[in-house]
Design a protein around this motif. Sequence first.
Motif, PDB file in Angstrom:
ATOM      1  N   CYS A  24       0.539  -1.077  -0.112  1.00 59.38           N
ATOM      2  CA  CYS A  24       0.000  -0.374  -0.172  1.00 59.38           C
ATOM      3  C   CYS A  24       1.002   0.929  -0.027  1.00 59.38           C
ATOM      4  CB  CYS A  24      -1.221   0.281   1.500  1.00 59.38           C
ATOM      5  SG  CYS A  24      -1.883  -1.479   1.221  1.00 59.38           S
ATOM      6  N   CYS A  27       3.387   2.319   2.992  1.00 56.92           N
ATOM      7  CA  CYS A  27       3.672   1.166   4.144  1.00 56.92           C
ATOM      8  C   CYS A  27       4.943   1.731   4.232  1.00 56.92           C
ATOM      9  CB  CYS A  27       3.355  -0.111   2.729  1.00 56.92           C
ATOM     10  SG  CYS A  27       3.947  -1.375   4.276  1.00 56.92           S
ATOM     11  N   CYS A  58       2.680  -9.513   4.319  1.00 58.48           N
ATOM     12  CA  CYS A  58       2.537  -8.551   3.202  1.00 58.48           C
ATOM     13  C   CYS A  58       4.184  -8.046   3.297  1.00 58.48           C
ATOM     14  CB  CYS A  58       2.518  -7.135   3.917  1.00 58.48           C
ATOM     15  SG  CYS A  58       0.516  -7.238   3.890  1.00 58.48           S
ATOM     16  N   ASN A 128       4.522  -4.655  12.467  1.00 57.43           N
ATOM     17  CA  ASN A 128       3.690  -3.456  12.799  1.00 57.43           C
ATOM     18  C   ASN A 128       2.463  -3.920  13.748  1.00 57.43           C
ATOM     19  OD1 ASN A 128       3.014  -5.861  11.234  1.00 57.43           O
ATOM     20  ND2 ASN A 128       2.514  -4.941   9.150  1.00 57.43           N
ATOM     21  N   CYS A 207       1.683   0.112   9.640  1.00 56.29           N
ATOM     22  CA  CYS A 207       1.197  -0.452   8.252  1.00 56.29           C
ATOM     23  C   CYS A 207      -0.019   0.508   9.074  1.00 56.29           C
ATOM     24  CB  CYS A 207       0.548  -1.315   9.328  1.00 56.29           C
ATOM     25  SG  CYS A 207      -0.641  -2.151   8.024  1.00 56.29           S
ATOM     26  N   VAL A 208      -0.133   1.351   7.236  1.00 65.11           N
ATOM     27  CA  VAL A 208      -0.802   2.482   7.746  1.00 65.11           C
ATOM     28  C   VAL A 208      -2.783   2.324   6.882  1.00 65.11           C
ATOM     29  CG1 VAL A 208       0.482   4.115   6.495  1.00 65.11           C
ATOM     30  CG2 VAL A 208      -0.572   2.699   4.753  1.00 65.11           C
TER      31      VAL A 208
HETATM   32  S1  SF4 Z   1       2.068  -3.658   6.053  1.00 62.07           S
HETATM   33 FE1  SF4 Z   1      -0.474  -2.501   6.471  1.00 62.07          FE
HETATM   34  S2  SF4 Z   1       0.211  -0.583   4.754  1.00 62.07           S
HETATM   35 FE2  SF4 Z   1       1.527  -2.193   4.388  1.00 62.07          FE
HETATM   36  S3  SF4 Z   1       1.039  -4.119   2.846  1.00 62.07           S
HETATM   37 FE3  SF4 Z   1       0.097  -4.501   4.575  1.00 62.07          FE
HETATM   38  S4  SF4 Z   1      -1.660  -4.252   4.807  1.00 62.07           S
HETATM   39 FE4  SF4 Z   1      -0.223  -2.747   3.803  1.00 62.07          FE
END
Ligand code: SF4
Lengths: 342, 618
Positions: A24, A27, A58, A128, A207-208
Amino acid sequence: MTNKIDTTELKPKDFQSDQDVRWCPGCGDYSVLSSVQKVFPKLGIKKEDFVWIAGIGCSSRFPYYMDTYGMHGIHGRAPAIATGLKVARPDLSVWVSTGDGDLMSIGGNHFIHACRKNIDLKLILFNNQIYGLTKGQYSPTSEKGKVTKSSPYGSVDYPFNPTSLALGAEATFVARTLDRDVKHLQEMLLRAGEHKGTAFLEVYQNCVIFNDGAYTDYTDKETKAETIIKLEQGEPLLFGKNFDKGIKIDGFNPVVVDLNDGVHSIEDLLVHDEHDESPVRSFIYSHMTDHPELPTPIGVFRQIKRETYDEAVTRQIEAVTDKKGEGDLESLLFSGNTWEVE
Amino acid sequence: MAQEEKNGKPIEQLNDVTVMFAGDSGDGMQLTGTQFSDTTAFLGNDLSTLPDYPSEIRAPLGTLYGVSGFQLHFGATNVHTPGDNPDVLVAMNPAALKVNVKNLKPRGIIICNSDAFDAKNLKLAKYESNPLEDDSLSGYKLFPVPITSLTVAALKDCGLKPKEVTRSKNFFALGLMYWLFNEPLEPTLEWVKTKFKNKESVICGNEKALKSGYYYGENTQLFASRYKIAKAKLPKGTYKSISGNEATAIGLIAASKLSKLPLFLGSYPITPATDILHHLSKYKNFGVKTLQAEDEIAGITSAIGASFGGSLAITTTSGPGLALKTEATGLALMLELPLVIVNVQRGGPSTGLPTKTEQSDLLQAMYGRSGESPVAVVAATSPSDCFYMAIEASRLALKYMVPVILLTDGYIANGAEPWRIPHVNEFKEFEVTQRTDSEGFQPYDRDENLARPWAIPGTPGLEHRLGGLEKANITGAVSHDPENHHLMTEIRAQKIENMQNSIPDLEVDGDSEGKVLVIGWGGTKGSITEAVNDARKKGMKVSRAQLQYINPFPKNLGDVLSKFDNVIVPENNMGQLAKILRDKFLVPVIQFNKMRGLPLKTFEITEKIAEVLGGKND
Ligand code: SF4
Ligand SMILES: Cc1ncc(C[n+]2csc(CCOP(=O)(O)OP(=O)(O)O)c2C)c(N)n1
Ligand SMILES: [Mg+2]
């Protein structure tokens, strides 16, 4: 790993794969990726000798974005995959990206055993405090009371402190850094890369989408001088805008002292020694992060020399081969109690 | 029966004999049995063994559940199993007698340690009166021998502690058995000397116990006759006795040599597979790297890492461990990396019967993963066949870049048989290529077998990413394209089918068409062979085949099945192969299933054959 070679011709760009990065926007993972790509050319390791292994999450998409050998494995198992690779191929530089769910939950067992065995791996934890990929459940590092879709009334779990856990599991290199402090992040990546043995680096990563602002106290200009304390080898634990506060040990507890109170001086402060064989001192201040009245330490908590697992395996093979000679299959087959049938 | 005189006692000549050594789990019965087997093998008998022990290491003394046994069948012809029922039972205590006497053949020989038949042991074995004194054993030839006291008397000058002295009583029993079967003491005496080098008192104790047992047979009037077993007519060559787990370990080393690849084993201890880890850990000078992992998942995932790095990678386990390796097996399949997974089957489900045998993981091996996930499945049919099938599993994994599951079982893993040792030059080297040329490199490119190239880290210019997410064929980029997933699913299945081109056809023993074919897979080969031979002796016409390749099946299997009116499938499970055969070939196979945790009994299979033939011997 082989001796350092001249890799000055390698550029960050050489480590960028042709895949679109799909995190995202905003991020924290982006800054780790670009920092890694900046640090790799400085390590004196050939491009083809880097391998990036990941689990699921992620943060575990990381290998797809690196133009190195890589593997996107299964949830939690990256340290074990990396262990096999490193033991089979001690000549490679093996890196792991992992999340707080991946490493602290499903992969917890592999994590502590990789630390204990001192396998020459770099474990980069993207903490995160949330399950990102599965869309926002509380994780083993989320604070108690966290409200998420799987804990609508607040989680009742006590969290892990990953740095304490790594120290408790006897990792020989333990460090913590912030996604937003790019300079410190790169310094820590470089230190991890240069360490021989299990190098654990916890990155406080934002994690935005599902846990935005978890670390703003540590990263905001306004607050960070009071909430963060940088560990420097051989230096007293000092912090504050004017570096006029410090950490003193009272029994086993770290306490904040004011150097302007006329009572305390710099002599009273705890002095950091990352090379201390015992993890106890570092363990004490790794816990400071759980106490709001204390600043959170970042930097290298521990870095000690200890024979690595892969070195020991190689040494043992050499010793046995020296003693018994190189194995010969024909004589192995015909060894033991044999008899002839005419 | 030929008769011959020696030392005044007649010697009866026999074709084959089954002996059971039984005692407390601390009585050394496994060692006694192994020594007896080695000596009989050395004399040129064919043999087959079955160690049968409790899962407790030292179960409470004298109890029924603490009985440890070692059964062996040796002789001249038709020795393919450890024997259905013993001819001779050596029982070191009442519990050992109680557990085993019900399997003994009528008029069979019982040799018991009468010293152990005291009130306490009788009570532990739940005997109301002493079976050596009441008439309950009148259907057998009973020989009570005060083994403990005779051993104590014989060893008084060896300088051993009382406990060590009584521990030697198994060697007295062994010596007596050597006398009874007219076998030499020398091989065991040699073994004692090397095993206990520099421990003079232990050597003295074992030697004296062994010899006293032997002379006891010679000098007392107890036994009216002794026995001699005819030599087997085995093919010429150098032999040794080998267990399945040892054969698997050596087979993997051979595969490493034949492929010129370093061997890596990631494993977590589990009965009855652990011995493979033990054996491979010894061979460091063959460059073998063994990693005792933190769990089964780390066992297989570390092997996947090593395979990525260019090793011949192995993981070994048993049923519950295979269950834990499920997800990672799917990963290896998706990554298209070579991997050998050895599963030594035991009684299941769950912890089940850890020390007993079963064939109940076939369906798990075939289908036990998420998604459409075909892996190759091969099975070893005897202890020594584990050697060849370990090589085959490795060859197929490397040639087709796939995970291969090798199924053995507790019976063939722990059991032993004489093995004509092959020479290294009898084997073809594997052709393995690791890609080095970066020109036109694509990670999921395909060769004529549909295998993708193996490009290992450290090779300049071939940097690429593998992963469990579906990959585009040829390029290997992450792909969610529907048509690509359909294609890749088919390719993964086709790779397994393609293996049919490099595996041998199924051989039929007997006529290639007829009324009855008995077909088994893996470790039941011995029981089925003996049963079919017995049936033929009784005049029945029956053919036999044993599968080593299950996924894929040999090309000619459908053809073979179609030539018989009846197909009997004996299995040590509830009919897992039968299910697959029906599914693939729509043949109405006849099941024969036992779930006792023991090898199939031959007479039961023979009865089944007779039943299917309508009792008529045509
Ligand atoms: S950690 Fe959070 S901000 Fe980063 S990609 Fe995953 S969901 Fe998106
Ligand atoms: C065996 C298995 N169980 C569950 C999942 C689902 N899953 C994928 S990622 C994830 C957690 C991710 O959280 P974290 O490790 O913190 O990584 P992040 O996405 O936050 O970077 C879970 C539960 C899975 N892929 N595989
Ligand atoms: Mg997370």
